[in-house]
Design a protein around this motif. Sequence first.
Motif, PDB file in Angstrom:
ATOM      1  N   LEU A 170      -5.563  -0.300  -9.205  1.00 33.42           N
ATOM      2  CA  LEU A 170      -5.694   0.753  -8.198  1.00 33.42           C
ATOM      3  C   LEU A 170      -5.141   2.077  -8.720  1.00 33.42           C
ATOM      4  O   LEU A 170      -5.768   3.124  -8.570  1.00 33.42           O
ATOM      5  CB  LEU A 170      -4.985   0.344  -6.901  1.00 33.42           C
ATOM      6  N   ARG A 171      -3.960   2.044  -9.355  1.00 34.58           N
ATOM      7  CA  ARG A 171      -3.386   3.268  -9.917  1.00 34.58           C
ATOM      8  C   ARG A 171      -4.325   3.861 -10.969  1.00 34.58           C
ATOM      9  O   ARG A 171      -4.563   5.063 -10.990  1.00 34.58           O
ATOM     10  CB  ARG A 171      -2.001   2.997 -10.524  1.00 34.58           C
ATOM     11  N   ASP A 172      -4.881   3.007 -11.834  1.00 37.26           N
ATOM     12  CA  ASP A 172      -5.811   3.479 -12.860  1.00 37.26           C
ATOM     13  C   ASP A 172      -7.058   4.090 -12.226  1.00 37.26           C
ATOM     14  O   ASP A 172      -7.548   5.130 -12.675  1.00 37.26           O
ATOM     15  CB  ASP A 172      -6.222   2.332 -13.793  1.00 37.26           C
ATOM     16  N   TRP A 173      -7.572   3.445 -11.192  1.00 40.41           N
ATOM     17  CA  TRP A 173      -8.763   3.957 -10.513  1.00 40.41           C
ATOM     18  C   TRP A 173      -8.488   5.347  -9.938  1.00 40.41           C
ATOM     19  O   TRP A 173      -9.317   6.246 -10.072  1.00 40.41           O
ATOM     20  CB  TRP A 173      -9.210   2.996  -9.407  1.00 40.41           C
ATOM     21  N   VAL A 174      -7.331   5.519  -9.311  1.00 42.56           N
ATOM     22  CA  VAL A 174      -6.986   6.825  -8.735  1.00 42.56           C
ATOM     23  C   VAL A 174      -6.924   7.881  -9.830  1.00 42.56           C
ATOM     24  O   VAL A 174      -7.490   8.972  -9.688  1.00 42.56           O
ATOM     25  CB  VAL A 174      -5.647   6.754  -7.960  1.00 42.56           C
ATOM     26  N   GLU A 175      -6.258   7.579 -10.939  1.00 43.17           N
ATOM     27  CA  GLU A 175      -6.169   8.546 -12.038  1.00 43.17           C
ATOM     28  C   GLU A 175      -7.560   8.884 -12.598  1.00 43.17           C
ATOM     29  O   GLU A 175      -7.848  10.042 -12.883  1.00 43.17           O
ATOM     30  CB  GLU A 175      -5.279   8.007 -13.153  1.00 43.17           C
ATOM     31  N   ASP A 176      -8.405   7.874 -12.743  1.00 46.23           N
ATOM     32  CA  ASP A 176      -9.744   8.082 -13.309  1.00 46.23           C
ATOM     33  C   ASP A 176     -10.679   8.839 -12.371  1.00 46.23           C
ATOM     34  O   ASP A 176     -11.618   9.490 -12.837  1.00 46.23           O
ATOM     35  CB  ASP A 176     -10.391   6.746 -13.676  1.00 46.23           C
ATOM     36  N   ASN A 177     -10.464   8.734 -11.079  1.00 48.93           N
ATOM     37  CA  ASN A 177     -11.407   9.296 -10.113  1.00 48.93           C
ATOM     38  C   ASN A 177     -10.860  10.466  -9.299  1.00 48.93           C
ATOM     39  O   ASN A 177     -11.558  10.963  -8.412  1.00 48.93           O
ATOM     40  CB  ASN A 177     -11.890   8.194  -9.164  1.00 48.93           C
ATOM     41  N   LEU A 178      -9.666  10.902  -9.590  1.00 53.82           N
ATOM     42  CA  LEU A 178      -9.046  11.958  -8.798  1.00 53.82           C
ATOM     43  C   LEU A 178      -9.923  13.207  -8.704  1.00 53.82           C
ATOM     44  O   LEU A 178     -10.043  13.808  -7.633  1.00 53.82           O
ATOM     45  CB  LEU A 178      -7.672  12.319  -9.352  1.00 53.82           C
ATOM     46  N   ALA A 238       0.819  -1.209   0.000  1.00 54.66           N
ATOM     47  CA  ALA A 238       0.000   0.000   0.000  1.00 54.66           C
ATOM     48  C   ALA A 238       0.856   1.264   0.000  1.00 54.66           C
ATOM     49  O   ALA A 238       0.336   2.360  -0.190  1.00 54.66           O
ATOM     50  CB  ALA A 238      -0.939  -0.002   1.210  1.00 54.66           C
ATOM     51  N   ASN A 239       2.149   1.123   0.174  1.00 49.71           N
ATOM     52  CA  ASN A 239       3.065   2.263   0.123  1.00 49.71           C
ATOM     53  C   ASN A 239       3.130   2.785  -1.307  1.00 49.71           C
ATOM     54  O   ASN A 239       3.299   2.014  -2.251  1.00 49.71           O
ATOM     55  CB  ASN A 239       4.445   1.805   0.607  1.00 49.71           C
ATOM     56  N   LYS A 240       3.008   4.102  -1.479  1.00 46.01           N
ATOM     57  CA  LYS A 240       2.966   4.653  -2.832  1.00 46.01           C
ATOM     58  C   LYS A 240       4.217   4.316  -3.636  1.00 46.01           C
ATOM     59  O   LYS A 240       4.124   4.022  -4.830  1.00 46.01           O
ATOM     60  CB  LYS A 240       2.716   6.154  -2.825  1.00 46.01           C
ATOM     61  N   TRP A 241       5.389   4.354  -3.004  1.00 45.62           N
ATOM     62  CA  TRP A 241       6.613   4.102  -3.766  1.00 45.62           C
ATOM     63  C   TRP A 241       6.711   2.644  -4.177  1.00 45.62           C
ATOM     64  O   TRP A 241       7.208   2.334  -5.265  1.00 45.62           O
ATOM     65  CB  TRP A 241       7.852   4.555  -2.997  1.00 45.62           C
ATOM     66  N   SER A 242       6.232   1.732  -3.350  1.00 40.82           N
ATOM     67  CA  SER A 242       6.210   0.316  -3.723  1.00 40.82           C
ATOM     68  C   SER A 242       5.283   0.101  -4.903  1.00 40.82           C
ATOM     69  O   SER A 242       5.643  -0.574  -5.879  1.00 40.82           O
ATOM     70  CB  SER A 242       5.741  -0.550  -2.548  1.00 40.82           C
ATOM     71  N   ALA A 243       4.073   0.658  -4.819  1.00 36.57           N
ATOM     72  CA  ALA A 243       3.097   0.489  -5.897  1.00 36.57           C
ATOM     73  C   ALA A 243       3.618   1.074  -7.205  1.00 36.57           C
ATOM     74  O   ALA A 243       3.429   0.492  -8.280  1.00 36.57           O
ATOM     75  CB  ALA A 243       1.773   1.136  -5.506  1.00 36.57           C
ATOM     76  N   LEU A 244       4.293   2.215  -7.124  1.00 36.72           N
ATOM     77  CA  LEU A 244       4.827   2.847  -8.329  1.00 36.72           C
ATOM     78  C   LEU A 244       6.046   2.095  -8.866  1.00 36.72           C
ATOM     79  O   LEU A 244       6.206   1.952 -10.083  1.00 36.72           O
ATOM     80  CB  LEU A 244       5.168   4.309  -8.054  1.00 36.72           C
ATOM     81  N   ALA A 245       6.917   1.601  -7.981  1.00 37.88           N
ATOM     82  CA  ALA A 245       8.096   0.847  -8.431  1.00 37.88           C
ATOM     83  C   ALA A 245       7.668  -0.435  -9.131  1.00 37.88           C
ATOM     84  O   ALA A 245       8.213  -0.791 -10.187  1.00 37.88           O
ATOM     85  CB  ALA A 245       9.014   0.538  -7.250  1.00 37.88           C
TER      86      ALA A 245
END
Length: 125
Positions: free
Chosen positions: A106-114, A30-37
């Motif tokens: 999850l990343r896509d959902w955040v971008e779509d719903n920001l 759930a850490n942003k840097w882990s999810a992005l890496a």
Amino acid sequence: MATSCTTDRHDHHDVYAAMCPCRDVLDLLANKWSALAIGALEDSPQRFGALQRRLEGVSPKVLTATLRRLEDAGFVTRTVYPAVPLHVEYALTDLGYSVAKPLAQLRDWVEDNLDRIHPKATTGA
């Protein structure tokens, strides 16, 4: 008294149990840097510098710590190639690829719903 980490149902772990190690894995993923890496490594192995450029805003110290945690958990491999200068690549393991898809969703959902999310939640105010 803390509840057991496994439930009576087929020995599945219970992330809601206080002492369940699932929480450590959830914290890592759930850490942003882990999810992005993990997302940055989906297409191909990457060198440290390429990862740092892709993950804009991450410090070398935080990226190093994140990659070490992901490697320790078995999501990422680190390969050192004997060259001058030293060449190190990071790649997803099979386990890393298996978690990449839900993290991408999850990343896509955040971008779509920001734009629908309350402004205070996205500004830290």
